[in-house]
Design an enzyme around this catalytic site. Structure first.
Site, PDB file in Angstrom:
ATOM      1  N   GLY A  45      94.051 -64.083 -40.510  1.00  0.00           N
ATOM      2  CA  GLY A  45      94.637 -63.298 -41.585  1.00  0.00           C
ATOM      3  C   GLY A  45      95.137 -64.202 -42.689  1.00  0.00           C
ATOM      4  O   GLY A  45      95.296 -65.411 -42.488  1.00  0.00           O
ATOM      5  N   GLN A  50     100.050 -66.711 -49.890  1.00  0.00           N
ATOM      6  CA  GLN A  50      99.451 -67.955 -49.393  1.00  0.00           C
ATOM      7  C   GLN A  50      98.378 -68.504 -50.327  1.00  0.00           C
ATOM      8  O   GLN A  50      97.949 -69.649 -50.173  1.00  0.00           O
ATOM      9  CB  GLN A  50      98.843 -67.741 -48.002  1.00  0.00           C
ATOM     10  CG  GLN A  50      99.887 -67.538 -46.909  1.00  0.00           C
ATOM     11  CD  GLN A  50      99.243 -67.380 -45.549  1.00  0.00           C
ATOM     12  OE1 GLN A  50      98.786 -66.302 -45.205  1.00  0.00           O
ATOM     13  NE2 GLN A  50      99.172 -68.457 -44.790  1.00  0.00           N
ATOM     14  N   CYS A  87     100.159 -71.324 -38.446  1.00  0.00           N
ATOM     15  CA  CYS A  87     100.107 -70.761 -39.794  1.00  0.00           C
ATOM     16  C   CYS A  87      99.266 -71.682 -40.667  1.00  0.00           C
ATOM     17  O   CYS A  87      99.461 -72.897 -40.654  1.00  0.00           O
ATOM     18  CB  CYS A  87     101.519 -70.646 -40.370  1.00  0.00           C
ATOM     19  SG  CYS A  87     101.548 -70.063 -42.073  1.00  0.00           S
ATOM     20  N   LEU A  88      98.345 -71.108 -41.426  1.00  0.00           N
ATOM     21  CA  LEU A  88      97.496 -71.924 -42.296  1.00  0.00           C
ATOM     22  C   LEU A  88      98.318 -72.639 -43.371  1.00  0.00           C
ATOM     23  O   LEU A  88      97.885 -73.650 -43.911  1.00  0.00           O
ATOM     24  CB  LEU A  88      96.429 -71.051 -42.967  1.00  0.00           C
ATOM     25  CG  LEU A  88      95.382 -70.448 -42.020  1.00  0.00           C
ATOM     26  CD1 LEU A  88      94.464 -69.511 -42.787  1.00  0.00           C
ATOM     27  CD2 LEU A  88      94.583 -71.528 -41.321  1.00  0.00           C
ATOM     28  N   HIS A 129     103.510 -61.564 -38.725  1.00  0.00           N
ATOM     29  CA  HIS A 129     103.385 -62.863 -39.392  1.00  0.00           C
ATOM     30  C   HIS A 129     103.057 -62.679 -40.882  1.00  0.00           C
ATOM     31  O   HIS A 129     103.646 -63.315 -41.756  1.00  0.00           O
ATOM     32  CB  HIS A 129     102.303 -63.677 -38.681  1.00  0.00           C
ATOM     33  CG  HIS A 129     102.118 -65.055 -39.214  1.00  0.00           C
ATOM     34  ND1 HIS A 129     102.584 -66.180 -38.565  1.00  0.00           N
ATOM     35  CD2 HIS A 129     101.516 -65.502 -40.350  1.00  0.00           C
ATOM     36  CE1 HIS A 129     102.274 -67.251 -39.284  1.00  0.00           C
ATOM     37  NE2 HIS A 129     101.617 -66.875 -40.368  1.00  0.00           N
ATOM     38  N   GLU A 130     102.108 -61.781 -41.167  1.00  0.00           N
ATOM     39  CA  GLU A 130     101.700 -61.569 -42.569  1.00  0.00           C
ATOM     40  C   GLU A 130     102.815 -60.884 -43.367  1.00  0.00           C
ATOM     41  O   GLU A 130     103.029 -61.211 -44.541  1.00  0.00           O
ATOM     42  CB  GLU A 130     100.412 -60.751 -42.641  1.00  0.00           C
ATOM     43  CG  GLU A 130      99.207 -61.356 -41.916  1.00  0.00           C
ATOM     44  CD  GLU A 130      98.881 -62.783 -42.336  1.00  0.00           C
ATOM     45  OE1 GLU A 130      99.366 -63.259 -43.376  1.00  0.00           O
ATOM     46  OE2 GLU A 130      98.142 -63.447 -41.591  1.00  0.00           O
ATOM     47  N   HIS A 133     105.190 -63.344 -44.590  1.00  0.00           N
ATOM     48  CA  HIS A 133     104.732 -64.051 -45.799  1.00  0.00           C
ATOM     49  C   HIS A 133     105.057 -63.248 -47.061  1.00  0.00           C
ATOM     50  O   HIS A 133     105.392 -63.823 -48.097  1.00  0.00           O
ATOM     51  CB  HIS A 133     103.221 -64.293 -45.747  1.00  0.00           C
ATOM     52  CG  HIS A 133     102.829 -65.519 -44.958  1.00  0.00           C
ATOM     53  ND1 HIS A 133     103.307 -66.774 -45.251  1.00  0.00           N
ATOM     54  CD2 HIS A 133     101.990 -65.682 -43.904  1.00  0.00           C
ATOM     55  CE1 HIS A 133     102.790 -67.658 -44.402  1.00  0.00           C
ATOM     56  NE2 HIS A 133     101.991 -67.021 -43.566  1.00  0.00           N
TER      57      HIS A 133
END
Ligand code: ZN
Length: 175
Positions: A45, A50, A87-88, A129-130, A133
């Site tokens: 995702g 991000q 996490c990216l 998680h998203e 963000h």
């Protein structure tokens, strides 16, 4: 235009993203563009902040093709589930984090239709998680003080070490 994934230290990751008032072709284009770096980085995702876009949407793919959620909200959550979360935008690191096991998420799709999803385990984790963000929250904020301190030290060292190389590793397994 191609989007680049912003990493820890970029202030955009700490801002609260804005509600999307109109779901139009421009929003659909943003979602389409976001899917590219998500797949390149092998993420499940990716949230708009991000890639530097302060809007409340995220894309994800749990094996059924790319999906987009606009103005997502969690209105119910239940249970506890531990998972090793990465996490990216926080490359190289992952942590065992406990969060609710199930969530009920509501939002809109790219056609403006209402979406209501009961999610469990990994999908529930991805949604939480998203959503973090979109509120400027990173997984580091879920760590205890000592673990967080160690993580910040590693991130600082990595930032210094990679200053000359200017290239960032992708390839972490998560959002
Ligand atoms: Zn993330």
């Amino acid at each position: 235009m191609s989007y680049e994934i912003r990493v820890f230290g970029d202030p955009v990751l700490r801002t609260v993203a804005a509600h999307i008032d109109e779901i139009d072709g421009r929003i659909a284009q943003i979602a389409t563009n976001m899917v590219v770096p998500m797949y390149e980085a092998e993420g499940l995702g990716l949230a708009a902040p991000q890639v530097g876009i302060q809007k409340r949407l995220f894309v994800y793919d749990m094996g059924e093709g790319p999906k987009t959620l606009v103005n997502p909200e969690i209105d119910e959550s239940d249970g506890e589930w531990m998972w090793n979360e990465g996490c990216l935008s926080v490359p190289w690191l992952s942590f065992d984090i406990v969060r609710p096991k199930t969530v009920h998420l509501i939002g809109r799709d790219l056609d403006g239709n209402e979406v209501s999803i009961e999610a469990d385990e990994l999908l529930a984790r991805l949604f939480q998680h998203e959503l973090d963000h979109l509120d400027g929250v990173l997984l580091l904020d879920h760590l205890d003080k000592k673990t967080r301190k160690g993580a910040l030290r590693i991130l600082r060292e990595q930032a210094e070490a990679s200053e000359d190389e200017a290239s960032l590793p992708g390839g972490l397994f998560l959002p």
